[in-house]
Motif scaffolding. Structure first.
Motif, PDB file in Angstrom:
ATOM      1  N   PRO A 165       0.804  -1.227   0.000  1.00  0.00           N
ATOM      2  CA  PRO A 165       0.000   0.000   0.000  1.00  0.00           C
ATOM      3  C   PRO A 165       0.837   1.278   0.000  1.00  0.00           C
ATOM      4  CG  PRO A 165      -0.225  -1.172   2.087  1.00  0.00           C
ATOM      5  CD  PRO A 165       0.620  -2.017   1.198  1.00  0.00           C
ATOM      6  N   ASP A 166       2.018   1.246   0.613  1.00  0.00           N
ATOM      7  CA  ASP A 166       2.845   2.461   0.660  1.00  0.00           C
ATOM      8  C   ASP A 166       3.336   2.846  -0.739  1.00  0.00           C
ATOM      9  OD1 ASP A 166       2.480   2.443   3.379  1.00  0.00           O
ATOM     10  OD2 ASP A 166       4.388   1.424   3.794  1.00  0.00           O
ATOM     11  N   ALA A 167       3.779   1.869  -1.491  1.00  0.00           N
ATOM     12  CA  ALA A 167       4.305   2.133  -2.834  1.00  0.00           C
ATOM     13  C   ALA A 167       3.229   1.996  -3.901  1.00  0.00           C
ATOM     14  CB  ALA A 167       5.441   1.167  -3.137  1.00  0.00           C
ATOM     15  N   VAL A 168       2.032   1.606  -3.501  1.00  0.00           N
ATOM     16  CA  VAL A 168       0.922   1.346  -4.408  1.00  0.00           C
ATOM     17  C   VAL A 168       1.401   0.446  -5.560  1.00  0.00           C
ATOM     18  CG1 VAL A 168      -1.007   2.312  -5.685  1.00  0.00           C
ATOM     19  CG2 VAL A 168       0.011   3.627  -3.833  1.00  0.00           C
ATOM     20  N   SER A 169       1.929  -0.695  -5.170  1.00  0.00           N
ATOM     21  CA  SER A 169       2.411  -1.649  -6.162  1.00  0.00           C
ATOM     22  C   SER A 169       1.999  -3.057  -5.761  1.00  0.00           C
ATOM     23  CB  SER A 169       3.937  -1.570  -6.299  1.00  0.00           C
ATOM     24  OG  SER A 169       4.544  -1.936  -5.076  1.00  0.00           O
ATOM     25  N   VAL A 170       2.057  -3.936  -6.728  1.00  0.00           N
ATOM     26  CA  VAL A 170       1.703  -5.335  -6.503  1.00  0.00           C
ATOM     27  C   VAL A 170       2.880  -6.203  -6.944  1.00  0.00           C
ATOM     28  CG1 VAL A 170       0.116  -7.184  -7.131  1.00  0.00           C
ATOM     29  CG2 VAL A 170      -0.738  -4.860  -6.887  1.00  0.00           C
ATOM     30  N   HIS A 171       3.249  -7.132  -6.091  1.00  0.00           N
ATOM     31  CA  HIS A 171       4.321  -8.079  -6.403  1.00  0.00           C
ATOM     32  C   HIS A 171       3.731  -9.486  -6.386  1.00  0.00           C
ATOM     33  CE1 HIS A 171       7.361  -4.983  -6.015  1.00  0.00           C
ATOM     34  NE2 HIS A 171       6.786  -4.607  -4.877  1.00  0.00           N
ATOM     35  N   ILE A 172       4.304 -10.361  -7.192  1.00  0.00           N
ATOM     36  CA  ILE A 172       3.847 -11.748  -7.251  1.00  0.00           C
ATOM     37  C   ILE A 172       5.010 -12.649  -6.851  1.00  0.00           C
ATOM     38  CG2 ILE A 172       2.860 -13.550  -8.720  1.00  0.00           C
ATOM     39  CD1 ILE A 172       1.797 -11.261 -10.507  1.00  0.00           C
ATOM     40  N   PRO A 173       5.092 -13.005  -5.565  1.00  0.00           N
ATOM     41  CA  PRO A 173       6.150 -13.930  -5.162  1.00  0.00           C
ATOM     42  C   PRO A 173       5.818 -15.360  -5.597  1.00  0.00           C
ATOM     43  CG  PRO A 173       4.878 -13.203  -3.253  1.00  0.00           C
ATOM     44  CD  PRO A 173       4.327 -12.501  -4.445  1.00  0.00           C
ATOM     45  N   VAL A 174       6.796 -16.000  -6.223  1.00  0.00           N
ATOM     46  CA  VAL A 174       6.669 -17.385  -6.651  1.00  0.00           C
ATOM     47  C   VAL A 174       7.653 -18.190  -5.803  1.00  0.00           C
ATOM     48  CG1 VAL A 174       6.936 -19.010  -8.557  1.00  0.00           C
ATOM     49  CG2 VAL A 174       6.048 -16.713  -8.993  1.00  0.00           C
ATOM     50  N   GLN A 175       7.116 -19.110  -5.023  1.00  0.00           N
ATOM     51  CA  GLN A 175       7.942 -19.913  -4.121  1.00  0.00           C
ATOM     52  C   GLN A 175       8.263 -21.250  -4.791  1.00  0.00           C
ATOM     53  OE1 GLN A 175       6.400 -19.964  -0.172  1.00  0.00           O
ATOM     54  NE2 GLN A 175       7.615 -21.719   0.432  1.00  0.00           N
ATOM     55  N   VAL A 176       9.546 -21.631  -4.764  1.00  0.00           N
ATOM     56  CA  VAL A 176       9.973 -22.897  -5.361  1.00  0.00           C
ATOM     57  C   VAL A 176      10.778 -23.696  -4.349  1.00  0.00           C
ATOM     58  CG1 VAL A 176      10.024 -21.931  -7.699  1.00  0.00           C
ATOM     59  CG2 VAL A 176      12.109 -21.975  -6.358  1.00  0.00           C
ATOM     60  N   GLU A 177      10.704 -25.004  -4.484  1.00  0.00           N
ATOM     61  CA  GLU A 177      11.533 -25.922  -3.690  1.00  0.00           C
ATOM     62  C   GLU A 177      12.475 -26.623  -4.636  1.00  0.00           C
ATOM     63  OE1 GLU A 177       9.221 -28.798  -1.588  1.00  0.00           O
ATOM     64  OE2 GLU A 177       8.784 -27.430   0.053  1.00  0.00           O
ATOM     65  N   LEU A 178      13.725 -26.750  -4.220  1.00  0.00           N
ATOM     66  CA  LEU A 178      14.709 -27.455  -5.032  1.00  0.00           C
ATOM     67  C   LEU A 178      14.946 -28.843  -4.448  1.00  0.00           C
ATOM     68  CD1 LEU A 178      17.305 -24.664  -5.801  1.00  0.00           C
ATOM     69  CD2 LEU A 178      15.299 -25.362  -7.103  1.00  0.00           C
ATOM     70  N   ASP A 179      15.154 -29.805  -5.322  1.00  0.00           N
ATOM     71  CA  ASP A 179      15.406 -31.183  -4.913  1.00  0.00           C
ATOM     72  C   ASP A 179      16.895 -31.353  -4.634  1.00  0.00           C
ATOM     73  OD1 ASP A 179      15.481 -33.898  -4.511  1.00  0.00           O
ATOM     74  OD2 ASP A 179      15.060 -34.431  -6.595  1.00  0.00           O
ATOM     75  N   PRO A 180      17.266 -31.665  -3.398  1.00  0.00           N
ATOM     76  CA  PRO A 180      18.694 -31.785  -3.078  1.00  0.00           C
ATOM     77  C   PRO A 180      19.369 -32.944  -3.801  1.00  0.00           C
ATOM     78  CG  PRO A 180      17.350 -32.417  -1.202  1.00  0.00           C
ATOM     79  CD  PRO A 180      16.421 -31.882  -2.242  1.00  0.00           C
ATOM     80  N   ASN A 181      18.618 -33.921  -4.257  1.00  0.00           N
ATOM     81  CA  ASN A 181      19.209 -35.063  -4.962  1.00  0.00           C
ATOM     82  C   ASN A 181      19.507 -34.761  -6.425  1.00  0.00           C
ATOM     83  OD1 ASN A 181      19.032 -36.731  -2.658  1.00  0.00           O
ATOM     84  ND2 ASN A 181      16.892 -37.096  -3.104  1.00  0.00           N
ATOM     85  N   SER A 182      19.094 -33.600  -6.908  1.00  0.00           N
ATOM     86  CA  SER A 182      19.290 -33.287  -8.325  1.00  0.00           C
ATOM     87  C   SER A 182      20.610 -32.572  -8.590  1.00  0.00           C
ATOM     88  CB  SER A 182      18.127 -32.434  -8.834  1.00  0.00           C
ATOM     89  OG  SER A 182      18.118 -31.187  -8.164  1.00  0.00           O
ATOM     90  N   ILE A 183      21.314 -32.144  -7.544  1.00  0.00           N
ATOM     91  CA  ILE A 183      22.574 -31.416  -7.720  1.00  0.00           C
ATOM     92  C   ILE A 183      23.672 -32.159  -6.967  1.00  0.00           C
ATOM     93  CG2 ILE A 183      23.764 -29.219  -7.356  1.00  0.00           C
ATOM     94  CD1 ILE A 183      20.966 -27.907  -7.310  1.00  0.00           C
TER      95      ILE A 183
END
Length: 157
Positions: free
Chosen positions: A90-108
Motif C-alpha cells: 500500500p505504501d508504494a501502491v504496487s503489486v508483487h507476485i512472489p513465486v515460491q519454489v523448492e529445489l530437490d537436493p538429490n538433483s545437484i
C-alpha cells in the motif's frame, strides 16, 4: 409359570456368531488403502529430506505458471513451484507476485557427492544465475521456470 432349566440358558448363550463378511471386506480394503498411502508418502523420500525454498519475483504476468510446474536448469528438472501469491504494497501502491519454489537436493551433485542446493544456488546467483519464465507447452500455454546464466543483467534480490 415355568422356569427354564439352567442348562438350556447356558446353551443359548454359547451359540457363536458367524463373522460378518462385509465387515471383513471393509477391514481388508481399509488396510490396503492405508498401505498404499504409506508407500506413497514414505516412498517419495520427501518426508525426511530437507528441500531448500526460494522466492522469485517476475516482472509482468505469470499467467500459465501453476503450482507444481517444474524448475529446470538447462533442461534438467531441479525443483518445483510450490506457491504463487499476490502481495500488495500500500505504501508504494504496487503489486508483487512472489513465486515460491523448492529445489530437490538429490538433483545437484559433484564428484565428491551431494551438495546443499541452498548454498550452491546462492553461489551461482553471484555468478549470474537468473530465473525466467519459459513456455513449456505451446498449446496449453503452460509455463516453467528456467534457470540459466545471464551475466549481462543485474542481480535483483
Amino acid at each position: 409359570m415355568g422356569v427354564l432349566p439352567e442348562k438350556k440358558c447356558q446353551d443359548e448363550i454359547m451359540i457363536k456368531k458367524q463373522p460378518s463378511k462385509t465387515l471383513i471386506g471393509v477391514f481388508v480394503l481399509g488396510a490396503i488403502a492405508l498401505l498404499t498411502v504409506g508407500i506413497t508418502i514414505f516412498g517419495t523420500g520427501r518426508v525426511f529430506t530437507k528441500h531448500p525454498t526460494f522466492v522469485m519475483y517476475f516482472e509482468g504476468s505469470v499467467k500459465g505458471l501453476n503450482v507444481g510446474a517444474p524448475v529446470v536448469f538447462r533442461g534438467v528438472k531441479i525443483g518445483t513451484v510450490t506457491d504463487i501469491s499476490l502481495r500488495f504494497e500500500p505504501d508504494a501502491v504496487s503489486v508483487h507476485i512472489p513465486v515460491q519454489v523448492e529445489l530437490d537436493p538429490n538433483s545437484i551433485s559433484t564428484r565428491e557427492g551431494k551438495l546443499d542446493p541452498g548454498e550452491y544456488i546462492k553461489l551461482l546467483i553471484t555468478q549470474g544465475l537468473k530465473a525466467q519464465l519459459q513456455l513449456q507447452n505451446l498449446i496449453t500455454g503452460q509455463l516453467i521456470i528456467e534457470l540459466d546464466f545471464h551475466r549481462d543483467k543485474p542481480v535483483r534480490l
